[in-house]
Design a protein around this motif. Structure first.
Motif, PDB file in Angstrom:
ATOM      1  N   THR A  90      -1.492  -3.905  -1.070  1.00 14.34           N
ATOM      2  CA  THR A  90      -2.744  -3.754  -1.812  1.00 14.34           C
ATOM      3  C   THR A  90      -3.125  -5.108  -2.414  1.00 14.34           C
ATOM      4  N   ILE A  91      -4.396  -5.431  -2.314  1.00 18.94           N
ATOM      5  CA  ILE A  91      -4.949  -6.632  -2.955  1.00 18.94           C
ATOM      6  C   ILE A  91      -6.285  -6.224  -3.563  1.00 18.94           C
ATOM      7  N   ALA A  92      -6.412  -6.363  -4.865  1.00 23.52           N
ATOM      8  CA  ALA A  92      -7.624  -5.882  -5.545  1.00 23.52           C
ATOM      9  C   ALA A  92      -8.082  -6.878  -6.601  1.00 23.52           C
ATOM     10  N   GLY A  93      -9.399  -6.817  -6.876  1.00 22.24           N
ATOM     11  CA  GLY A  93      -9.943  -7.577  -7.991  1.00 22.24           C
ATOM     12  C   GLY A  93     -10.209  -9.034  -7.710  1.00 22.24           C
ATOM     13  N   THR A 114       1.693  -1.601   7.983  1.00 16.77           N
ATOM     14  CA  THR A 114       0.867  -0.628   8.704  1.00 16.77           C
ATOM     15  C   THR A 114      -0.348  -0.170   7.906  1.00 16.77           C
ATOM     16  N   ARG A 115      -0.505  -0.687   6.693  1.00 17.95           N
ATOM     17  CA  ARG A 115      -1.690  -0.305   5.913  1.00 17.95           C
ATOM     18  C   ARG A 115      -2.047  -1.405   4.919  1.00 17.95           C
ATOM     19  N   LEU A 116      -3.309  -1.795   4.947  1.00 21.48           N
ATOM     20  CA  LEU A 116      -3.883  -2.718   3.967  1.00 21.48           C
ATOM     21  C   LEU A 116      -4.915  -1.955   3.151  1.00 21.48           C
ATOM     22  N   ILE A 117      -4.790  -2.012   1.833  1.00 17.49           N
ATOM     23  CA  ILE A 117      -5.780  -1.371   0.958  1.00 17.49           C
ATOM     24  C   ILE A 117      -6.352  -2.467   0.078  1.00 17.49           C
ATOM     25  N   LEU A 118      -7.622  -2.767   0.280  1.00 18.75           N
ATOM     26  CA  LEU A 118      -8.232  -3.976  -0.260  1.00 18.75           C
ATOM     27  C   LEU A 118      -9.468  -3.644  -1.087  1.00 18.75           C
ATOM     28  N   GLN A 119      -9.603  -4.326  -2.213  1.00 17.07           N
ATOM     29  CA  GLN A 119     -10.769  -4.096  -3.062  1.00 17.07           C
ATOM     30  C   GLN A 119     -11.381  -5.443  -3.435  1.00 17.07           C
ATOM     31  N   PRO A 120     -12.312  -5.921  -2.612  1.00 17.16           N
ATOM     32  CA  PRO A 120     -12.998  -7.170  -2.931  1.00 17.16           C
ATOM     33  C   PRO A 120     -14.084  -6.945  -3.984  1.00 17.16           C
ATOM     34  N   ASN A 121     -14.212  -7.899  -4.897  1.00 18.61           N
ATOM     35  CA  ASN A 121     -15.285  -7.798  -5.900  1.00 18.61           C
ATOM     36  C   ASN A 121     -16.637  -8.190  -5.310  1.00 18.61           C
ATOM     37  N   VAL A 122     -16.612  -9.137  -4.390  1.00 19.83           N
ATOM     38  CA  VAL A 122     -17.807  -9.587  -3.657  1.00 19.83           C
ATOM     39  C   VAL A 122     -17.348  -9.968  -2.256  1.00 19.83           C
ATOM     40  N   GLY A 123     -18.281 -10.259  -1.376  1.00 25.12           N
ATOM     41  CA  GLY A 123     -17.929 -10.749  -0.048  1.00 25.12           C
ATOM     42  C   GLY A 123     -17.221  -9.726   0.816  1.00 25.12           C
ATOM     43  N   GLU A 124     -17.638  -8.477   0.679  1.00 22.45           N
ATOM     44  CA  GLU A 124     -17.008  -7.422   1.483  1.00 22.45           C
ATOM     45  C   GLU A 124     -17.195  -7.664   2.978  1.00 22.45           C
ATOM     46  N   ASP A 125     -18.351  -8.212   3.360  1.00 25.11           N
ATOM     47  CA  ASP A 125     -18.623  -8.461   4.778  1.00 25.11           C
ATOM     48  C   ASP A 125     -17.687  -9.521   5.348  1.00 25.11           C
ATOM     49  N   ILE A 126     -17.348 -10.516   4.543  1.00 25.32           N
ATOM     50  CA  ILE A 126     -16.415 -11.560   4.976  1.00 25.32           C
ATOM     51  C   ILE A 126     -15.056 -10.947   5.297  1.00 25.32           C
TER      52      ILE A 126
END
Length: 256
Positions: A90-93, A114-126
């Motif tokens: 997990t990578i968030a914030g 086998t699983r990435l859980i990601l929470q970008p604050n901006v730049g979701e398209d990147i």
């Protein structure tokens, strides 16, 4: 059990039970502690670069009595783990560009994940573009508003581990009602979220209404310039604005 914010709770809920977790940029280690307490994780590594949050994470783990199951490590990005050590990250914030950089720089550490859980604050398209280019398939997306901010959460798995392909995920989609249907291109799905555009909902609409407001402010600024570059940029933004408005016109604002 530790109570999480809505944002962290969604990250927690997108995990599969019993995983070996690495939470990168763990801050106070709230997510690893909650995941161990709930059974979502069997073991966890809380990675943190900065001294203050690193010490706070150690205190949180100690106060929870979970030192045997959670290891707090200080380091930059995926430097805190070894290849094959965890199966969920997990990578968030952080910004989407920074998360992308962390994943790219630590590619060798992703073996066995086998699983990435990601929470970008901006730049979701990147971030979505990096996942696509590296054969990670998005299996779920969530969007929420909390404390006046809107967050998107992306859960992705390696292509070999997925029941669907990226070609299926990013196949142009028809959205709308019987009265008004439009087709979203693959690039537009990368930008807006392939699952989020299907889910719609008030928060999704609000996010893109905010984006419209930002574009309008930039256009107002560009209109004061006589430079050819400014006029060209304005033309691009006007097309983008029109397309976003068209997408939102197909959304039901009261859809959950």
């Amino acid at each position: 059990m530790l109570k999480l914010s809505k944002r962290l709770q969604l990250l927690h809920d997108l995990m599969d039970p019993g995983r070996n977790l690495a939470d990168i940029g763990s801050d106070h280690a709230l997510l690893p502690v909650a995941c161990i307490q709930s059974g979502q994780a069997a073991t966890a590594i809380a990675g943190e670069l900065n001294e203050g949050p690193y010490e706070a994470a150690k205190r949180q783990v100690a106060s929870s009595g979970l030192q045997a199951k959670i290891e707090v490590r200080r380091g930059d990005g995926l430097d805190v783990i070894e290849a094959g050590e965890v199966d969920t990250i997990t990578i968030a914030g952080m910004g989407g560009a920074l998360i992308t950089n962390i994943l790219e720089r630590g590619k060798l550490k992703l073996k066995g994940v086998t699983r990435l859980i990601l929470q970008p604050n901006v730049g979701e398209d990147i971030l979505r573009k990096w996942l696509f280019d590296n054969d990670y398939v998005i299996e779920a997306e969530r969007i929420l508003e909390e404390d006046g901010k809107i967050y998107e959460i992306i859960a992705a798995v390696p292509g070999y581990f997925s029941h669907i392909s990226n070609d299926e995920v990013y196949e142009p989609k028809l959205i709308g009602t019987a009265d008004h249907v439009i087709e979203l291109t693959s690039d537009e799905l990368l930008k807006m979220g392939p699952f989020l555009v299907e889910q719609g909902g008030a928060v999704f609409v609000k996010k893109w209404e905010w984006e419209i407001d930002k574009i309008q402010k930039v256009l107002a600024s560009l209109s004061k310039s006589d430079l050819p570059e400014a006029k060209g940029k304005a033309g691009e933004l006007e097309q983008e604005l029109k397309r976003i408005e068209e997408v939102l016109s197909c959304m039901q604002k009261d859809k959950p």
